[in-house]
Design an enzyme around this catalytic site. Sequence first.
Site, PDB file in Angstrom:
ATOM      1  N   PHE A 258     -31.418  29.615  59.287  1.00 38.40           N
ATOM      2  CA  PHE A 258     -30.632  28.377  59.376  1.00 38.40           C
ATOM      3  C   PHE A 258     -30.112  28.121  60.788  1.00 38.40           C
ATOM      4  O   PHE A 258     -29.131  27.412  60.967  1.00 38.40           O
ATOM      5  CB  PHE A 258     -29.488  28.368  58.362  1.00 38.40           C
ATOM      6  CG  PHE A 258     -29.920  28.755  56.978  1.00 38.40           C
ATOM      7  CD1 PHE A 258     -30.847  27.988  56.290  1.00 38.40           C
ATOM      8  CD2 PHE A 258     -29.433  29.904  56.369  1.00 38.40           C
ATOM      9  CE1 PHE A 258     -31.274  28.352  55.024  1.00 38.40           C
ATOM     10  CE2 PHE A 258     -29.857  30.279  55.097  1.00 38.40           C
ATOM     11  CZ  PHE A 258     -30.776  29.494  54.426  1.00 38.40           C
ATOM     12  N   ALA A 528     -43.811  24.195  61.354  1.00 46.53           N
ATOM     13  CA  ALA A 528     -44.902  23.751  60.484  1.00 46.53           C
ATOM     14  C   ALA A 528     -45.892  22.891  61.267  1.00 46.53           C
ATOM     15  O   ALA A 528     -47.106  23.093  61.186  1.00 46.53           O
ATOM     16  CB  ALA A 528     -44.343  22.979  59.299  1.00 46.53           C
ATOM     17  N   ILE A 664     -47.374  16.458  54.146  1.00 53.16           N
ATOM     18  CA  ILE A 664     -46.714  17.565  53.449  1.00 53.16           C
ATOM     19  C   ILE A 664     -47.787  18.605  53.150  1.00 53.16           C
ATOM     20  O   ILE A 664     -48.784  18.320  52.503  1.00 53.16           O
ATOM     21  CB  ILE A 664     -46.046  17.049  52.147  1.00 53.16           C
ATOM     22  CG1 ILE A 664     -44.962  16.016  52.491  1.00 53.16           C
ATOM     23  CG2 ILE A 664     -45.474  18.199  51.338  1.00 53.16           C
ATOM     24  CD1 ILE A 664     -43.891  16.488  53.465  1.00 53.16           C
ATOM     25  N   LEU A 665     -47.569  19.803  53.631  1.00 53.41           N
ATOM     26  CA  LEU A 665     -48.628  20.817  53.583  1.00 53.41           C
ATOM     27  C   LEU A 665     -48.723  21.513  52.235  1.00 53.41           C
ATOM     28  O   LEU A 665     -49.782  21.993  51.855  1.00 53.41           O
ATOM     29  CB  LEU A 665     -48.401  21.859  54.687  1.00 53.41           C
ATOM     30  CG  LEU A 665     -48.559  21.308  56.122  1.00 53.41           C
ATOM     31  CD1 LEU A 665     -48.052  22.307  57.142  1.00 53.41           C
ATOM     32  CD2 LEU A 665     -50.012  20.947  56.405  1.00 53.41           C
ATOM     33  N   ASN A 666     -47.597  21.601  51.533  1.00 51.63           N
ATOM     34  CA  ASN A 666     -47.598  22.267  50.231  1.00 51.63           C
ATOM     35  C   ASN A 666     -46.483  21.635  49.395  1.00 51.63           C
ATOM     36  O   ASN A 666     -45.306  21.744  49.729  1.00 51.63           O
ATOM     37  CB  ASN A 666     -47.368  23.772  50.407  1.00 51.63           C
ATOM     38  CG  ASN A 666     -47.335  24.523  49.086  1.00 51.63           C
ATOM     39  OD1 ASN A 666     -46.748  24.066  48.097  1.00 51.63           O
ATOM     40  ND2 ASN A 666     -47.968  25.683  49.054  1.00 51.63           N
ATOM     41  N   THR A 669     -43.693  24.335  48.135  1.00 48.23           N
ATOM     42  CA  THR A 669     -42.763  24.921  49.117  1.00 48.23           C
ATOM     43  C   THR A 669     -41.942  23.805  49.775  1.00 48.23           C
ATOM     44  O   THR A 669     -40.786  24.009  50.120  1.00 48.23           O
ATOM     45  CB  THR A 669     -43.504  25.744  50.180  1.00 48.23           C
ATOM     46  OG1 THR A 669     -44.463  24.925  50.827  1.00 48.23           O
ATOM     47  CG2 THR A 669     -44.168  26.958  49.576  1.00 48.23           C
ATOM     48  N   LYS A 736     -44.521  16.425  60.371  1.00 44.48           N
ATOM     49  CA  LYS A 736     -43.246  16.232  61.078  1.00 44.48           C
ATOM     50  C   LYS A 736     -42.255  17.388  60.882  1.00 44.48           C
ATOM     51  O   LYS A 736     -41.381  17.593  61.699  1.00 44.48           O
ATOM     52  CB  LYS A 736     -42.583  14.938  60.614  1.00 44.48           C
ATOM     53  CG  LYS A 736     -43.278  13.661  61.110  1.00 44.48           C
ATOM     54  CD  LYS A 736     -42.538  12.431  60.600  1.00 44.48           C
ATOM     55  CE  LYS A 736     -43.121  11.154  61.151  1.00 44.48           C
ATOM     56  NZ  LYS A 736     -42.487   9.961  60.538  1.00 44.48           N
ATOM     57  N   GLY A 737     -42.358  18.094  59.778  1.00 40.53           N
ATOM     58  CA  GLY A 737     -41.392  19.184  59.541  1.00 40.53           C
ATOM     59  C   GLY A 737     -40.236  18.718  58.685  1.00 40.53           C
ATOM     60  O   GLY A 737     -39.769  17.590  58.800  1.00 40.53           O
ATOM     61  N   GLU A 740     -34.938  20.574  58.424  1.00 37.83           N
ATOM     62  CA  GLU A 740     -33.584  20.129  58.703  1.00 37.83           C
ATOM     63  C   GLU A 740     -33.234  18.767  58.137  1.00 37.83           C
ATOM     64  O   GLU A 740     -32.095  18.526  57.751  1.00 37.83           O
ATOM     65  CB  GLU A 740     -33.352  20.189  60.213  1.00 37.83           C
ATOM     66  CG  GLU A 740     -33.268  21.653  60.595  1.00 37.83           C
ATOM     67  CD  GLU A 740     -33.376  21.928  62.063  1.00 37.83           C
ATOM     68  OE1 GLU A 740     -32.331  22.119  62.690  1.00 37.83           O
ATOM     69  OE2 GLU A 740     -34.505  21.972  62.562  1.00 37.83           O
TER      70      GLU A 740
END
Lengths: 778, 326
Positions: A258, A528, A664-666, A669, A736-737, A740
């Site tokens: 974090f 990511a 979105i990769l997964n 998750t 993009k990730g 956060e």
Amino acid sequence: MDTEPRFFETNGPGTGGVVGQPLNRVDGYDKVTGKAKYSAEFPLQGLVYGVLKGSEIAKGKIQSIDTTAAMKEPGVLAVLTHQNLPKLAKTPNDQEGKKAIGAPMGFLPLTSDVVHYAGQPVALVVADTFERATHAASLVRVQYAVEKPLASYQDPKAEIFNPEKVQDDKTKGYTRRGDAQAALASAPVKHSATYTHAINHHNPMEPGSTTAIWESADRLTVYESTQGITRTQKSLATMLGLPQEQVRVVTKYLGGGFGCKGSSWPHTVLTVQAAKAVNRPVKLVLTRQQMFTGMGHREDQTQTLQIGATKEGKLLALVHEKTSTTSPWDNYAEPNSRIINLLYDCPTFESSYQLARANVMTSTFTRAPGEAPGSFAIECSMDDLAYQLGIDPLEIRLRNYAEKDPTNGKPWSSKSLKQCYARGAELFGWNKRNPKAGDTRDGRYLIGMGMATASYPVHNSQGTARVRLYADGHAVVQSGATDLGTGTYTVMTQVAADALGLAPDKVRFELGDSRLPTAPNSGGSVAAGTVSSSVYVAAQEVWQKLKKLAIADKKSPLYRAKVEDVIVEKNRMVLKANKQKGEDFAALMKRNEMSDIEGTGNGKYGAGYESGLAPGPADSGHQDDKGGHSMHSFGAHFCEVHVDAELGTVRVTRWVSVHGAGRILNAKTARSQIIGGNIFGIGAALMEETFRDPNFARYTNASLGEYHIPVNADIPEMTVEFIEEHDPYINAMGVKGIGEISMVGVAAAVANAVFHATGKRVRDLPITPDKVMGVLSV
Amino acid sequence: MNNFSYTTATTAKEATGVRKDSAQAAFIAGGTTLLDLMKLNVEQHPQLVDINMVPFKGISETADGLRIGALERMSDVGENQLVVQQYPAISEALLLSASPQLRNMASIGGNLLQRTRCTYFRDTAFPCNKRNPGSGCPAQTGDNRGLAILGGSTACIATNPGDMAVAMVALDAVVTLENSKGKQRRVPLLDFHLLPGTTPQRETILEADELIVAVTVPAAAHARKSHYVKVRDRASYAFALVSAAVGLDVQGGQIQSARIAMGSVGTKPWRALEAEKMLVGKPATEASFRAAAAAAVRGAAPREHNRFKVEMAQKTIVRALQEITA
Ligand SMILES: Cc1cc2nc3c(=O)[nH]c(=O)nc-3n(C[C@H](O)[C@H](O)[C@H](O)COP(=O)(O)OP(=O)(O)OC[C@H]3O[C@@H](n4cnc5c(N)ncnc54)[C@H](O)[C@@H]3O)c2cc1C
Ligand code: SF4
């Protein structure tokens, strides 16, 4: 092709790939069976244990340290203090050293007799068992010349100053865009409010830890609980005066971070020096209490936000001020102003930071640093404005929708916020909401519904990966990234599998070792995107090599074809014009007696809207961008709360989050990560607070018994969705990730729901029952 | 944490004998308070005597009420049908305490002897009159949000933070104690805990060589209609901000007998005798409840951060009374 991510060129979605699928975690089994080794779990020959003793006082000078009793205990090997710590080549104790090291704090304990903050390490005891070291540490007697400490900017004696820059020079202490003061003065509608945010600590499940082994006089291996092995490697090498290459850092698994594991904190180098002193491998794990004074925190802060608007709710001016506590050496403040400047279309903006030095360690990034508390201010104020003008809170946000980046006029690389609002509102049933605040009741509960916008920048970042493809159909893919527990192992396996045309179980992804190709810190939500792009680009290099091989191979069906005419479909290279013609990599490699083939790739992530940095090279995916786009994720939260009308307790009863964050990769998750961020935000909204005693400048509730984080019963079932977004500018993968953004706006959504329930506004986080009861009874 | 020796006792006499010879030794039951405090160096015992084999067991109905052995576990007592049905406030208080894991370990005797959660008490870097007599009480001007508004002194304002004791004090529980001579005495739970006065280090009337044997609770109409309400910062696994245990016997709308106690409000489990008296003979209405609640906090001396408790305690009492009469 120009408007599609490069990913689509090869083995893209629709070709039966696994990217985006809700694959189970590839490391899940190892974790639940205890096979996964966290950094403090490596069994090593001759390992001994280090325990820190923290200062009891917050300010003063060490007059003497009596280590006799500790040294007499059986098994004790050394007690290190400022008097005998092996000398370092460089310390962060001056700004030059701090910069060179990349230290989060301009002070290293055990290098001076001055005590600056409570809990500051004053001794490090090494013994043959953890228990003996712990006990011996309690026997170290320190005599201090005690001075009266200062606990925070709120102390009347605090000296408030305007820093030129905050957050290690990354953000200006004063910014303006247009003449916000004049615009505010002449605005037909005005709103002004002050918000406070309590000190928050990260509290990852796994505490910080270091295990240091000197392999020889000038070669070091460190098993470290860190989000960034390269940063740790550089920091240590600089402090020790060693070539970077001679320091190896390993982090195979992380139990959360974090942000607190985003930099190299004092315990790391102190453990390394302890290992040097006793000439044995030393392991040191911070205790839970030491986690409160060992790895930074989110600072205590007050923000005042003034808004000028038209009667229709269109923003004219935003004037923001923040005052917060910082350490004796550093000008750290989370950059709250960024999101306030950016979130809505407003022609003028002004922001200033005020700091006060106090006897605290330097605060640090805490999930969505700046965006989290900044969004609390602007999203509560927008809500107020909506009620003040009789406009629906969602509608007022749409009226101020920023079609381009208001801070620099650049177009967005992609923005799906309108879809997020619409889909979120639909899933939540926002249209059924009673427009009046304090007017919906179910028995003893006041019911409220609130929403807020989320946004997080795509930070500039780059990294590398290596792919080794074997003729037998397996692949090993490597990058020196870390997996905070969020799924890096899993998503990178998926990306590599698709890029190579393999099933995921034929791919092994390795991370967490500085011997692997360099990857960025897992921080700022960059991992990511950067690592997946690196993996993807590395796979392209493999294919490029294979294509050349095929073209030159007389026995290949692709002999003498042009490289540009050959495309990849799953594990085969075929002619674009005649897909029947081609062969798979295994056949080609076996014929050529190659057991394996390697490729490396460099992935770059975004241009960073503040820097407007140059675009990456051709393989980065945003070569067309030229820094011309502003890159951000956006999202929206909707929530319902039940407020006990008498007692003031608040329970979140429903939650919907919809985000647009690139690829979105997964699905699984990603959903977990958004839920995690929501829970983190609900914690900050309703209960998280570290209390620093005003007289002693020492935390009183440094334990998970007294520092409350949400428990299961505090969290309702959550609905999480993503808007499909194809962003061609971000990076090779269009990712993009989401680490956060999941937290941004959460506290505001809760606070807005509490307002809707009660008709009363609580602007001091956390919104505990005493505060709600207090506003309800006036 | 210091080194210590560990022995087990199978009889009360064996256990109390150790403490008679060395007051520094400690009994260990569930260990959920003791070990925490030892790890924090708040308590340092050279010797631990495990009393879990001492046969202070059983949850039973006696001629005049309920008897709970001191070594029964919180979870077993909380879920016991006799307790659930005849003494619901005690069951509720137990099941709202701590976590299931802790309740499986923690004993009834240990529960009565749990120590304050005052954050200064638990960190040896701070002064604290309770831990280190004469060193001062930083809570008076510091982190006192969780501390007492009733029964405090200039020396100490620490609360007794437990839940079960509040319900038991409300229902006139009596503790049975036994010393190293094998002599037993019975003490009302209300008199078991002490006010801090100038000696906050003395928390109960328990003598060094005494063990808690059992707790008994008289059967009563107001016990059967009793209830515990706990207000806290999160939905579960937190100590009370304030709590209230109440019992009412209402007949024909008229209150025949009433019991009220508050938790995390006073420096010991706080019985509101005045408030109870005010209710007897009154109608079971919100107005009566409010008046009684106001009496319950009369004389409160809040500090900077716990002022809210004056109001919250009253509202919690009213809530509890309303819920049993609803
Ligand atoms: C994280 C956490 C959360 C908690 N939350 C709550 C809560 O919400 N509400 C609540 O009420 N409590 C709570 N507790 C406290 C818990 O209920 C007590 O720790 C527990 O009841 C103590 O019982 P034990 O058997 O473990 O006692 P021990 O730790 O074994 O003993 C405690 C003390 O009592 C003495 N002792 C034990 N038995 C006897 C006996 N028969 N005769 C004489 N002396 C004896 C011991 O010597 C020791 O000094 C919490 C505790 C923890 C750690
Ligand atoms: S209130 Fe009591 S326990 Fe807390 S610091 Fe003061 S003396 Fe110590």
